[in-house]
Design a protein around this motif. Structure first.
Motif: not given
Length: 199
Positions: A50-62
């Protein structure tokens, strides 16, 4: 290209996850006892993914809209990785093995609560997965998914592997030389990752 980036994600996550902390120690202890070990491994794996997915999906874009925050997190992440490298390098000099585990038994509920605690109350888990892996993946463009899949594969193999093979690994993990090799590998890889974040 996919295989190269996948392998990079696999090795990056392995370097981060292999360091023994509260989470890995608990997974090992439950695996050695064969006590709710699949439940514990599933909890740790789920939140890692979950954290990896959130990091790749949301963190980079944000972070793309906040370059100052990108730089800050890169330097914070690099400092954290260098700290891990320093700790691992110090342990290379010490002869230590897997400590004897206490003979306590946990109910399923307590095992679940402890697994959640060592995962969600541990900033190291979130920093390694969402911040560091997410930031490294964000620089890869479309190839970030290959990197993410590699990192996720590491989590799956690591936690379920520890649970499955804990009793067989116990003699090896009792050997100080094995830990010296693990710590040396961790120190080198953490240093390389820290440099990749800032350079």
């Amino acid at each position: 290209m996919f295989i190269l980036v996948f392998t990079k994600g696999l090795l990056t996550a392995m370097g981060l996850i292999v360091a023994i902390g509260a989470q890995n120690t608990f997974v090992l202890s439950q695996g050695l006892r064969r006590e709710h070990h699949w439940l514990v491994a599933s909890v740790c794996t789920f939140f890692d993914l979950l954290f990896i997915l959130l990091g790749v999906l949301g963190l980079a874009t944000f972070l793309q809209s906040l370059p100052w925050l990108v730089a800050l997190l890169q330097y914070v992440g690099a400092a954290y990785l260098l700290y891990l490298a320093w700790q691992a390098a110090k342990r290379v000099k010490d002869l230590h093995g897997l400590s004897a585990l206490p003979e306590r038994r946990l109910s399923r509920k307590k095992a679940l609560m402890t697994a959640l605690a060592v995962t969600l109350a541990n900033p190291q888990v979130f920093l390694e997965t969402a911040f560091i892996i997410g930031t490294l993946a964000g620089d890869l463009g479309p190839a970030k998914w290959a990197f993410a899949v590699g990192a996720m594969t590491t989590s799956l193999l690591w936690f379920y592997g520890l649970s499955l093979l804990a009793s067989r690994l116990a003699p090896l993990l009792a050997r100080p030389r094995a830990w010296q090799c693990i710590d040396a590998f961790t120190a080198v890889l953490m240093t390389a990752l820290a440099l990749s974040l800032v350079l």
